[in-house]
Write a protein that holds these residues in place. Sequence first.
Motif, PDB file in Angstrom:
ATOM      1  N   THR A   1     -16.828  72.662 -79.393  1.00  0.00           N
ATOM      2  CA  THR A   1     -17.256  71.517 -78.579  1.00  0.00           C
ATOM      3  C   THR A   1     -16.060  70.840 -77.928  1.00  0.00           C
ATOM      4  O   THR A   1     -16.092  70.507 -76.738  1.00  0.00           O
ATOM      5  CB  THR A   1     -18.040  70.516 -79.451  1.00  0.00           C
TER       6      THR A   1
ATOM      7  N   THR B   1     -25.866  81.212 -79.937  1.00  0.00           N
ATOM      8  CA  THR B   1     -26.198  81.095 -81.353  1.00  0.00           C
ATOM      9  C   THR B   1     -27.613  80.584 -81.595  1.00  0.00           C
ATOM     10  O   THR B   1     -28.290  81.003 -82.529  1.00  0.00           O
ATOM     11  CB  THR B   1     -25.199  80.116 -82.002  1.00  0.00           C
TER      12      THR B   1
ATOM     13  N   LYS C   1     -18.451  80.296 -87.979  1.00  0.00           N
ATOM     14  CA  LYS C   1     -19.586  81.209 -87.907  1.00  0.00           C
ATOM     15  C   LYS C   1     -19.214  82.533 -88.589  1.00  0.00           C
ATOM     16  O   LYS C   1     -19.927  83.009 -89.446  1.00  0.00           O
ATOM     17  CB  LYS C   1     -20.000  81.471 -86.454  1.00  0.00           C
TER      18      LYS C   1
END
Length: 377
Positions: free
Chosen positions: A78, A164, A213
Motif C-alpha cells: 500500500t 489477491t 503473502k
Amino acid sequence: MTKRPYNFSAGPAAMPESVLRQAAEEMLDWRGSGMSVMEMSHRGKEFVQICDEAEADLRTLLGVSDDYAVLFMQGGATAENAIVPLNLIGRRPEHKADYVVSGSWSRKSQKEAARYGDAQVIATAAEAAVIEGREQAPFTYMPDPATWQVRPDASYVHLCSNETIDGIEFIDWPDMAALGQADVPLVVDASSHFLSRPMNVARTGLVYAGAQKNAGPAGVTIVIVRRDLIGHALPVCPTAFDYANVAKESSRFNTPPTYAIYMAGLVFKWVIANGGLTGMEAANRAKADLLYGYLEASGFYRTRIHPSVRSRMNVPFVLNDESHNDAFLKGAAAAGLLALKGHKSVGGMRASIYNAMPLEGVQALIAYMKDFETRHG
Ligand SMILES: *Cc1c(COP(=O)(O)O)cnc(C)c1O
C-alpha cells in the motif's frame, strides 16, 4: 507435537513449518552471538550478514542481474503504491503513469498514484465481457495487453500480476518492447504470487511485493528496481522512501525491519532447498489443478474466473446455495481448515494456497468439501 491446522489465509499467511522451527531455535541466541536477531544493531556485522545473504539468495532465486537494485523497505504494498509514483513518475516531464485495472488492488494503486500526477486507466476489466466464447463478469478476466492504450510518453505502466481478492493471475508478463513501448517500463505489484514460480524480472522496470503473502512475515516490502530508473524522485518524496538513498545504503539508510528481513531470508533458503522457483511452480500447479479440477466438476461449488487467468495462489469459489456459507466455514474450522472466508468485497470463499501450503492441505480441503456436499447437497 500435535499436527497444526491448514491455514488458507490470504495474508499474513502460513509460513513453512521448518522456518518457524528454525526461528524458534535461534530466538534467544543467533548462532552464538548471544543476541536475538531483533536485538542486533542493523549496522552490526551479524545483521549485515543476514541482510546481504537474504539479498544474494533472492537474486539467485529470481535470476536478478546487477542492472537491478534489490531493496528491503517498509510500509507494505500500500505504501509502495505511493512510493512508486513518488520515485518514478517524475522521470519524464509530463508526469504521466498508466494503470491496468484488473481488480481491487490495481484499482487502489491507480487511485493512490493519481495524487502524484496524471495516473490514467489504460485498460480495465471493470466491464462484463465475452472472452474466448465465455461470458465473464467484471474482474474475472485480465485485459489483453494488445488492447492496452499505453501512452508513449508515460513514465511507466503498472500491472498487478496477481489480484489477491479477485483471484486473477497474469502468468506471462507482457514484453513492453513487443507491444511497441520499449521506453515505457513495466511496474508490477507481485505481492501475492512472488516466489511462486519463475518470474521474468528482466521484462520489468520494477517489481514490488509485500512479504506477508508468500515470502515472509508482514513488515518488509521487497522492491526490485532497474538502476537507470532510480534518481528521479519528486521533491516531496520522503527521504527514507527515495530509492536512491535506500539503494546506496543497501536497505540500511534508516533502521530496516530487521526481524522480518531475517525471516524472509529463512524463507528464501527454504525455497532454494525445495527446488527453487521451478520446484515451487510444479507444486503450486499440482495444488491449483487439483482444486480447480474439483470445482469445475462440482455442481455444488463453482468458480467464476476465466480459465486462462485463474490464480494458482488465491482460489475464490462460491457455494451455489449461499445459505450454507456459515455452516461451511464453521465445519471447516472444526476440521482444521482455517481462514476460508472470502474477502468481504466479493463474498463467498477463498482458499489461498501459497508456497507453504502442502498438497495434503488441498487434499484435506477437497475431502471436506465433498463431505459437506454429501450432507447438504
Ligand atoms: C496484500 C496486497 C497488497 C497490500 O499489502 P499491504 O501490506 O497491506 O499494504 C497490495 N497488493 C496486493 C496484490 C496484495 O496482495
